[in-house]
Design a protein around this motif. Structure first.
Motif, mmCIF file in Angstrom:
data_model
loop_
_atom_site.group_PDB
_atom_site.id
_atom_site.type_symbol
_atom_site.label_atom_id
_atom_site.label_comp_id
_atom_site.label_asym_id
_atom_site.label_seq_id
_atom_site.Cartn_x
_atom_site.Cartn_y
_atom_site.Cartn_z
ATOM 1 N N MET A 51 1.206 -1.598 -0.270
ATOM 2 C CA MET A 51 -0.064 0.295 0.219
ATOM 3 C C MET A 51 1.101 1.709 0.287
ATOM 4 S SD MET A 51 -3.105 -0.839 2.819
ATOM 5 C CE MET A 51 -2.995 0.012 3.732
ATOM 6 N N ASN A 52 1.858 1.026 1.249
ATOM 7 C CA ASN A 52 3.009 1.926 0.737
ATOM 8 C C ASN A 52 3.651 2.569 -0.565
ATOM 9 O OD1 ASN A 52 1.986 3.458 3.500
ATOM 10 N ND2 ASN A 52 3.751 1.792 4.134
ATOM 11 N N ALA A 53 3.682 1.405 -1.196
ATOM 12 C CA ALA A 53 4.542 1.426 -2.687
ATOM 13 C C ALA A 53 3.196 2.213 -3.564
ATOM 14 C CB ALA A 53 5.132 0.364 -3.059
ATOM 15 N N LEU A 54 2.143 1.769 -3.224
ATOM 16 C CA LEU A 54 1.075 2.209 -4.466
ATOM 17 C C LEU A 54 0.902 3.253 -3.917
ATOM 18 C CD1 LEU A 54 -1.004 1.771 -6.392
ATOM 19 C CD2 LEU A 54 -2.429 1.028 -4.670
ATOM 20 N N LYS A 55 0.498 4.802 -2.793
ATOM 21 C CA LYS A 55 1.107 5.422 -2.475
ATOM 22 C C LYS A 55 1.730 6.449 -3.179
ATOM 23 C CE LYS A 55 -0.476 4.680 1.780
ATOM 24 N NZ LYS A 55 -0.168 5.282 3.100
ATOM 25 N N HIS A 169 -9.655 3.417 -2.622
ATOM 26 C CA HIS A 169 -9.363 2.211 -2.876
ATOM 27 C C HIS A 169 -8.059 1.627 -1.310
ATOM 28 C CE1 HIS A 169 -7.501 -1.238 -3.688
ATOM 29 N NE2 HIS A 169 -6.318 -1.133 -3.994
ATOM 30 N N VAL A 170 -7.415 3.077 -1.050
ATOM 31 C CA VAL A 170 -6.193 2.631 -0.788
ATOM 32 C C VAL A 170 -6.446 2.545 0.989
ATOM 33 C CG1 VAL A 170 -3.875 4.125 1.030
ATOM 34 C CG2 VAL A 170 -3.832 3.581 -1.711
ATOM 35 N N LYS A 171 -8.160 3.418 0.872
ATOM 36 C CA LYS A 171 -8.586 3.568 2.914
ATOM 37 C C LYS A 171 -9.590 1.945 2.847
ATOM 38 C CE LYS A 171 -11.623 5.107 6.152
ATOM 39 N NZ LYS A 171 -11.231 4.714 6.983
ATOM 40 N N GLY A 172 -10.232 1.603 1.931
ATOM 41 C CA GLY A 172 -10.369 0.453 2.179
ATOM 42 C C GLY A 172 -9.298 -0.921 2.704
ATOM 43 N N TRP A 174 -6.600 -0.013 3.757
ATOM 44 C CA TRP A 174 -6.477 0.381 5.453
ATOM 45 C C TRP A 174 -7.186 -0.618 6.162
ATOM 46 C CZ3 TRP A 174 -2.171 0.358 8.029
ATOM 47 C CH2 TRP A 174 -2.045 0.239 9.382
ATOM 48 N N ASP A 175 -8.403 -0.118 6.225
ATOM 49 C CA ASP A 175 -9.770 -1.431 6.826
ATOM 50 C C ASP A 175 -9.103 -2.312 6.957
ATOM 51 O OD1 ASP A 175 -10.320 1.832 7.084
ATOM 52 O OD2 ASP A 175 -12.553 1.293 6.147
ATOM 53 N N LYS A 176 -8.989 -3.372 5.428
ATOM 54 C CA LYS A 176 -8.933 -4.507 6.261
ATOM 55 C C LYS A 176 -7.476 -5.085 6.793
ATOM 56 C CE LYS A 176 -10.831 -4.955 1.199
ATOM 57 N NZ LYS A 176 -10.610 -6.340 -0.268
ATOM 58 N N VAL A 177 -6.995 -4.408 6.423
ATOM 59 C CA VAL A 177 -5.269 -4.655 7.581
ATOM 60 C C VAL A 177 -5.829 -4.331 8.917
ATOM 61 C CG1 VAL A 177 -3.328 -3.938 8.012
ATOM 62 C CG2 VAL A 177 -4.140 -4.167 5.337
ATOM 63 N N LYS A 178 -6.393 -3.345 9.224
ATOM 64 C CA LYS A 178 -6.954 -2.863 10.528
ATOM 65 C C LYS A 178 -7.354 -3.927 10.928
ATOM 66 C CE LYS A 178 -8.135 1.483 10.049
ATOM 67 N NZ LYS A 178 -9.663 2.581 9.909
ATOM 68 N N ASN A 179 -8.405 -4.125 10.729
ATOM 69 C CA ASN A 179 -9.349 -5.853 11.132
ATOM 70 C C ASN A 179 -8.798 -7.071 11.362
ATOM 71 O OD1 ASN A 179 -11.798 -4.552 10.695
ATOM 72 N ND2 ASN A 179 -12.226 -5.041 8.801
ATOM 73 N N GLU A 180 -7.143 -7.228 10.622
ATOM 74 C CA GLU A 180 -6.986 -8.182 10.300
ATOM 75 C C GLU A 180 -5.758 -8.421 11.845
ATOM 76 O OE1 GLU A 180 -4.433 -8.815 6.864
ATOM 77 O OE2 GLU A 180 -6.161 -9.356 5.363
#
Length: 181
Positions: A51-55, A169-172, A174-180
């Protein structure tokens, strides 16, 4: 074998056996849980890195184009294509939302190519046909601009839409990562 032991020794032996079985069972489950945790942590770390590389790639792509549009300086199509390809590799084209982002990226590079080669387009009708072939729509109020300014306006709109889509997309993700976690 247990016949030679008195009652206290039998109870102690049974307690030791139960403790040993419980300890071994706990050890087995702990090892499995630690393996799963290590796997989830490594996947999560990779997703965060991706995600950081994508940003970074997105911000560079957008800033290069905004710079080219505002300064009237040409940007290499090779450089834009490289960034576009890196971004595409970081997206999953099997997901509808990410597929629409890839399509928008392709349209932006195509539009930029038209923009820098505007002299090859003879008139507005030719440009309109090209835009319609790519399903790129725009406000009728923009048709009063010359071809160069029209493409610049469409590119700016497309870049803004791309930026919004990628933020979503990045927010979504990140939300997936936080839920994991």
């Amino acid at each position: 074998m247990l016949d030679g032991l008195d009652a206290a020794q039998k109870v102690s032996l049974i307690g030791v056996i139960i403790t040993a079985v419980t300890s071994i069972t706990t050890l087995i489950f702990t090892v499995k849980i630690n393996r799963n945790t290590a796997y989830v942590n490594s996947v999560t770390k990779e997703r965060i890195g991706s995600m950081n590389a994508l940003k970074l790639n997105i911000s560079e792509f957008i800033s290069i184009l905004y710079s080219a549009l505002s300064n009237e300086s040409r940007t290499s199509l090779k450089e834009l294509y490289k960034l576009k390809t890196l971004i595409e590799f970081q997206l999953n084209d099997n997901r509808n939302f990410e597929s629409s982002i890839i399509c928008r990226l392709n349209n932006i590079v195509w539009l930029y190519n038209l923009y820098i080669n505007i002299d090859e387009i003879k008139n507005y009708l030719e440009l309109k046909v090209l835009l319609e072939e790519k399903n790129i729509s725009y406000s009728n109020e923009l048709i009063y601009l010359n071809n160069h300014r029209l493409l610049k306006s469409i590119l700016t709109i497309e870049l803004n839409l791309l930026e919004l889509a990628l933020k979503k997309h990045v927010k979504g993700e990140w939300d997936k990562v936080k839920n994991e976690l």
